[in-house]
Design an enzyme around this catalytic site. Structure first.
Site, PDB file in Angstrom:
ATOM      1  N   GLY A   8       1.677   5.122   1.748  1.00 46.12           N
ATOM      2  CA  GLY A   8       1.861   5.559   3.119  1.00 46.12           C
ATOM      3  C   GLY A   8       3.078   4.936   3.766  1.00 46.12           C
ATOM      4  N   ARG A  56       0.831  -1.195   0.000  1.00 44.99           N
ATOM      5  CA  ARG A  56       0.000   0.000   0.000  1.00 44.99           C
ATOM      6  C   ARG A  56       0.868   1.248   0.000  1.00 44.99           C
ATOM      7  NH1 ARG A  56       0.894   2.009   4.934  1.00 44.99           N
ATOM      8  NH2 ARG A  56       1.085   0.599   6.723  1.00 44.99           N
ATOM      9  N   GLY A  75      -6.927   0.143   3.119  1.00 42.66           N
ATOM     10  CA  GLY A  75      -8.022   1.029   3.498  1.00 42.66           C
ATOM     11  C   GLY A  75      -7.744   1.847   4.732  1.00 42.66           C
ATOM     12  N   ILE A  88       4.665   3.583   8.000  1.00 42.76           N
ATOM     13  CA  ILE A  88       4.457   2.527   8.992  1.00 42.76           C
ATOM     14  C   ILE A  88       3.310   2.886   9.936  1.00 42.76           C
ATOM     15  CG2 ILE A  88       6.129   3.498  10.647  1.00 42.76           C
ATOM     16  CD1 ILE A  88       6.951   0.522  11.204  1.00 42.76           C
ATOM     17  N   CYS A 133       3.089   6.738  10.765  1.00 43.38           N
ATOM     18  CA  CYS A 133       2.876   7.383   9.468  1.00 43.38           C
ATOM     19  C   CYS A 133       4.015   8.334   9.108  1.00 43.38           C
ATOM     20  CB  CYS A 133       1.539   8.132   9.438  1.00 43.38           C
ATOM     21  SG  CYS A 133       0.123   7.080   9.775  1.00 43.38           S
TER      22      CYS A 133
END
EC number: 2.3.1.181
Length: 268
Positions: A75, A73, A200, A77, A218
């Site tokens: 982004g 995905r 998600g 961690i 993040c």
């Protein structure tokens, strides 16, 4: 194929291992691509696990060598675990795909969910996910904070080498509420393959947010994490939140018109 299907995979004692959920995502993704399945949202809890998106830097991972699952995905961690409601919407988007619009729809559904529980949340420019806003730094510097946590001349803002993971509770992401800083209550990281979404959101309902203190959540060093239970000052359960999230996701994802983004044609 129309309509949005919800699949409750497992919660509490039946929490779903990350690899099992990832495998199921890929299975449903393949079926959605060939129109053998409708748009589907997988909903679940995970046992404790750190997952790292493609942009995660080495200096954002756990210092103690805790295993991390590297995923495909976007982004950086994050952590998943008990008390956190995880949702994987697998939805076919029109082409050309507008990834940002899909993220904004997920954020909207979660903002509406938090509002229904009496918590005001919002977006933060340049940072995905759903946030509880703190106070301006000038205001927090003028008086002692709850719990005695105070950051004068915050080194996170002026020292690129400063590592909050090594510097005690006053810098811990889980204590951002006490410091009255911005704090993320729902993280979002997605992938779109063949026009169909994967991965998600993760909504912090009542987790132990100290799990986030081992990492740079993040990749954001100057903010923290929140939960519904902590912000509302009362017990909130996954069971209580689940139908509310489903209702708002259904309304936002089914009633939105995900039109293809307009492509500006170059003029000669």
């Amino acid at each position: 194929m129309s309509g949005l299907r919800f699949v409750r995979m497992g919660f509490g004692a039946d929490a779903v291992e990350y690899q099992e959920a990832w495998d199921e995502q890929r299975r449903v993704h393949a079926a959605r691509f060939t129109d053998e399945a409708p748009d589907t949202v997988l909903l679940l809890e995970h046992p404790p696990v750190y997952t790292a998106g493609r942009r995660t830097a080495d200096n954002e991972r756990p210092l103690d060598g805790t295993p991390v699952v590297d995923v495909d995905r976007g982004g950086k961690i994050t952590w998943h675990g008990p008390g956190q409601l995880v949702g994987y919407p697998i939805q076919k988007l029109p082409r050309p795909v507008d990834v940002v619009a899909h993220v904004r729809r997920l954020e909207e559904a979660l903002i509406l969910t938090c509002a229904e529980f009496g918590l005001e949340t919002t977006r933060v420019e340049g940072r995905s996910g759903v946030w509880v806003l703190g106070e301006p730094r000038q205001a927090t510097a003028r008086r002692p904070l709850l719990g005695g946590l105070s950051l004068d001349l915050d080194p996170r803002l002026r020292d690129d080498e400063f590592d909050p993971r090594l510097n005690g509770p006053e810098y811990a992401p889980s204590n951002a509420g006490q410091r009255r800083e911005d704090r993320k209550i729902a993280a979002i990281g997605i992938r779109v393959a063949k026009g169909v979404t994967m991965h998600g959101f993760a909504l912090n309902v009542n987790p132990d947010n100290k799990w986030f203190d081992r990492i740079i959540p993040c990749g954001i060093r100057d903010a923290g994490v929140a939960s519904l239970a902590n912000e509302l000052g009362r017990d909130v359960t996954i069971e209580e939140v689940l139908p509310v999230v489903e209702r708002h996701l259904k309304d936002v994802l089914e009633n939105a018109e995900p039109k293809p983004r307009e492509i500006e044609k170059a003029t000669a």
